[in-house]
Design an enzyme around this catalytic site. Structure first.
Site, mmCIF file in Angstrom:
data_model
loop_
_atom_site.group_PDB
_atom_site.id
_atom_site.type_symbol
_atom_site.label_atom_id
_atom_site.label_comp_id
_atom_site.label_asym_id
_atom_site.label_seq_id
_atom_site.Cartn_x
_atom_site.Cartn_y
_atom_site.Cartn_z
ATOM 1 N N LYS A 148 60.409 33.268 25.712
ATOM 2 C CA LYS A 148 58.968 33.331 26.293
ATOM 3 C C LYS A 148 58.063 32.456 25.083
ATOM 4 O O LYS A 148 57.235 31.724 25.345
ATOM 5 C CB LYS A 148 58.286 33.996 26.842
ATOM 6 C CG LYS A 148 57.973 35.285 26.344
ATOM 7 C CD LYS A 148 57.239 36.192 27.227
ATOM 8 C CE LYS A 148 56.784 37.574 26.684
ATOM 9 N NZ LYS A 148 55.708 37.351 25.698
ATOM 10 N N CYS A 150 60.986 38.580 24.138
ATOM 11 C CA CYS A 150 59.911 37.735 23.680
ATOM 12 C C CYS A 150 60.304 36.488 23.126
ATOM 13 O O CYS A 150 59.496 35.491 23.338
ATOM 14 C CB CYS A 150 59.435 38.785 22.447
ATOM 15 S SG CYS A 150 58.817 40.291 22.971
ATOM 16 N N LEU A 165 56.430 45.851 17.179
ATOM 17 C CA LEU A 165 57.515 46.649 17.415
ATOM 18 C C LEU A 165 58.944 45.873 17.879
ATOM 19 O O LEU A 165 58.657 44.939 18.646
ATOM 20 C CB LEU A 165 57.173 47.663 18.220
ATOM 21 C CG LEU A 165 56.939 47.741 19.648
ATOM 22 C CD1 LEU A 165 58.185 47.578 20.686
ATOM 23 C CD2 LEU A 165 56.251 48.742 20.084
HETATM 24 N N1 LIG Z 1 58.857 44.242 24.389
HETATM 25 C C1 LIG Z 1 58.685 44.056 23.409
HETATM 26 O O1 LIG Z 1 59.683 44.342 22.432
HETATM 27 C C2 LIG Z 1 57.333 43.543 22.983
HETATM 28 C C3 LIG Z 1 57.111 43.505 21.413
HETATM 29 C C4 LIG Z 1 56.194 42.788 20.962
HETATM 30 C C5 LIG Z 1 55.038 42.488 22.020
HETATM 31 N N2 LIG Z 1 55.323 42.269 23.242
HETATM 32 C C6 LIG Z 1 54.285 41.892 24.180
HETATM 33 O O2 LIG Z 1 53.659 43.089 24.751
HETATM 34 C C7 LIG Z 1 53.394 42.566 26.350
HETATM 35 C C8 LIG Z 1 54.131 43.592 27.170
HETATM 36 O O3 LIG Z 1 55.393 43.457 27.101
HETATM 37 P P1 LIG Z 1 56.401 44.726 27.807
HETATM 38 O O4 LIG Z 1 57.806 44.175 27.104
HETATM 39 O O5 LIG Z 1 55.836 45.888 27.333
HETATM 40 O O6 LIG Z 1 56.318 44.360 29.187
HETATM 41 P P2 LIG Z 1 56.644 45.244 30.590
HETATM 42 O O7 LIG Z 1 56.971 44.174 31.451
HETATM 43 O O8 LIG Z 1 57.770 45.971 30.232
HETATM 44 O O9 LIG Z 1 55.549 45.943 30.951
HETATM 45 C C9 LIG Z 1 54.149 45.251 31.284
HETATM 46 C C10 LIG Z 1 53.611 46.676 32.143
HETATM 47 O O10 LIG Z 1 52.145 46.275 32.724
HETATM 48 C C11 LIG Z 1 52.092 46.416 34.246
HETATM 49 N N3 LIG Z 1 51.021 45.941 34.377
HETATM 50 C C12 LIG Z 1 50.915 44.509 34.781
HETATM 51 N N4 LIG Z 1 49.602 44.202 35.191
HETATM 52 C C13 LIG Z 1 48.794 45.392 35.141
HETATM 53 C C14 LIG Z 1 47.705 45.842 35.487
HETATM 54 N N5 LIG Z 1 46.619 44.876 35.952
HETATM 55 N N6 LIG Z 1 47.192 47.000 35.450
HETATM 56 C C15 LIG Z 1 47.917 47.823 35.205
HETATM 57 N N7 LIG Z 1 49.468 47.422 34.707
HETATM 58 C C16 LIG Z 1 49.835 46.375 34.875
HETATM 59 C C17 LIG Z 1 53.449 46.228 34.853
HETATM 60 O O11 LIG Z 1 53.619 46.790 35.827
HETATM 61 C C18 LIG Z 1 54.395 46.475 33.523
HETATM 62 O O12 LIG Z 1 54.899 48.125 33.738
HETATM 63 C C19 LIG Z 1 53.889 41.124 26.355
HETATM 64 O O13 LIG Z 1 52.997 40.312 26.304
HETATM 65 C C20 LIG Z 1 54.905 40.928 25.220
HETATM 66 O O14 LIG Z 1 55.163 39.709 24.897
HETATM 67 C C21 LIG Z 1 56.634 43.046 23.922
#
Ligand SMILES: NC(=O)c1ccc[n+]([C@@H]2O[C@H](COP(=O)([O-])OP(=O)(O)OC[C@H]3O[C@@H](n4cnc5c(N)ncnc54)[C@H](O)[C@@H]3O)[C@@H](O)[C@H]2O)c1
Length: 438
Positions: free
Chosen positions: A266, A263, A153
């Site tokens: 990193k 994204c 997404l």
């Molecule tokens: N943001 C994007 O557009 C996107 C798109 C595709 C993939 N991703 C991938 O998805 C993953 C998440 O990205 P994001 O942007 O949502 O990150 P984010 O930082 O917005 O959210 C991660 C959440 O996980 C929580 N967290 C961490 N450890 C935890 C634990 N042990 N238990 C419960 N909660 C915990 C944090 O408090 C945080 O709220 C990453 O690997 C990212 O590369 C992100």
């Protein structure tokens, strides 16, 4: 189905809300109590169009709940998603997997029966193997499936992307886990969204390959833009000229200040590190990373050049701080490097962003914030469009010209046609075209 989503950030929250909307029973978990408290009070911790209504409706239907307590959510769930962050590790740039592994350990303790643990976070090849090892070591008594389901997404269009994906990639090593994943996505299957079943390592690598390819496409057109400026060609026309070729495609061919966000920076770096570790360096991606890093600060030099070679003591106004429109996400936003470069050269910075200023404040020092685009431009020696929010697409150029100290528009997203800006008395400096002369 009962689903637990560990991590309620951009990906976890959107995925959880959409899966609830498909009819599943979802609990979104986060270790950040402030985030969960906000969600339980109906406030969104992030800005994502349409998310508040989707969350409210599914909470009302009792399909979606939020908690900091992982145990009851995981107990009895058929699928447990890991959607925690995987930022670049300080020092070496490899993906920091400590949050993923911590989540896996917590899940292991909480499982009560067969479940599929699914990494939705973007994780390097082999992470699923390690998650499986952690789970099996902690719970030799249980049968557990481990799958990879990378998320594609885009922030700003996240709900549409999740509900109408170009494809769903599922990496599973056994038929039972694959069947559970098929059930999770059955509503989309009925909509004919292509679902690719692959091995787990293939799914993990597919996500990095996709992001690296898109980052390469952006970087490619950015370098062509620089060449255009030198040879008197126009990059927007070049992009159209090549993008109409179906083999190339027109998307991600917009020249600009370099890619940023949570994204691409990193993930390209993590892919570079993985490939080096396996002794098969990905030289193209290594170059993309280096070129893009240099580009952001080069944009500050472009602004300085547009201001006649010096910005010392000058007021430079920035429109847009987030790495792209329709999000409040400031992670690795080009604006951060551009502002640092301009401040180093002695500029005074005033900025406006429709959604990103709250997240920007702790990341920036010595920046004044304006209430809107016009207040930002008031008395400025240059106005720089950094992020192409819709609110900046139809500005009253004559009004800007009248209120600015020096009518210079540095349009890093090529929002305005140079002729149009010139007609209203603004000097236009875009990306990948000759700057207007007056
Ligand atoms: N943001 C994007 O557009 C996107 C798109 C595709 C993939 N991703 C991938 O998805 C993953 C998440 O990205 P994001 O942007 O949502 O990150 P984010 O930082 O917005 O959210 C991660 C959440 O996980 C929580 N967290 C961490 N450890 C935890 C634990 N042990 N238990 C419960 N909660 C915990 C944090 O408090 C945080 O709220 C990453 O690997 C990212 O590369 C992100």
């Amino acid at each position: 189905m009962r689903i637990a989503m560990i991590g309620s950030g951009y990906v976890g929250l959107v995925s959880g809300a959409c899966l609830a909307d498909f009819g599943h029973e979802v609990v979104c978990i986060d270790k950040d109590p402030a985030k969960i408290a906000a969600l339980n009070e109906g406030r969104m911790p992030i800005y994502e169009p349409g998310l508040d209504a989707l969350v409210a409706e599914n909470v009302r239907q009792k399909r979606l709940a939020f908690s900091t307590d992982l145990k009851p959510a995981v107990a009895g769930a058929q699928a447990v998603f890991i959607a925690v962050g995987t930022p670049s590790r300080r020092g070496d740039g490899f993906a920091d997997l400590s949050y993923v592994y911590a989540a896996a350990r917590a899940i292991a303790e909480a499982l009560t029966g067969y479940a599929v643990v699914v990494t939705k976070s973007t994780v390097p090849v082999g992470t699923g193997d390690e998650v499986e090892r952690i789970l099996r070591e902690a719970r030799p008594d249980l049968d557990i499936g481990v799958a990879s389901n990378p998320e594609f997404l885009r922030e700003g269009a996240a709900i549409g992307d999740f509900k109408r994906p170009d494809r769903i990639v599922i990496g599973a090593e056994d038929a039972r886990a694959a069947a559970v994943m098929q059930e999770v996505y059955r509503p989309l299957y009925l909509n004919q969204a292509p679902i690719l079943f692959t091995g787990r390592r293939t799914a993990e690598l597919t996500k990095y390959a996709a992001n690296a390819f898109l980052a390469t496409k952006i970087t490619f057109i950015n370098e062509i833009a620089d060449l255009c400026e030198q040879v008197g060609a126009n990059v927007q026309e070049v992009a159209r000229g090549i993008g109409l070729d179906n083999r190339i495609g027109g998307k991600f061919l917009h020249a600009g200040p370099g890619y940023g966000g949570s994204c691409f920076p990193k993930d390209t770096l993590a892919l570079v590190k993985t490939a080096q570790d396996y002794g098969t360096p990905v030289r193209i991606v290594e170059t993309v990373v280096a070129v893009n890093d240099q580009r952001k600060r080069a944009m500050a030099r472009k602004v300085i050049a547009a201001c006649g070679g010096s910005v010392r003591g000058k007021r430079v106004a920035l429109l847009g701080l987030t790495f792209k429109p329709n999000t409040d996400d400031m992670r690795d936003a080009p604006s951060l490097s551009i502002i640092a470069g301009l401040q180093d050269a002695g500029a005074r910075i005033v900025a406006y962003d429709p959604e990103g200023m709250e997240q920007a404040r702790p990341l920036l020092q010595g920046v004044d914030y304006a209430e809107d685009a016009y207040a930002c431009a008031e008395g400025a020696d240059a106005l720089v469009i950094v992020t192409e929010w819709n609110a900046f697409r139809a500005l009253d150029l004559a009004r800007l010209k009248a209120m600015m100290a020096t009518p210079v528009l540095v349009d890093l997203r090529n929002v305005y046609a140079p002729d149009e800006a010139r007609r209203h008395g603004l000097r236009h400096v875009g990306v990948g075209a000759l700057a207007s002369r007056d």
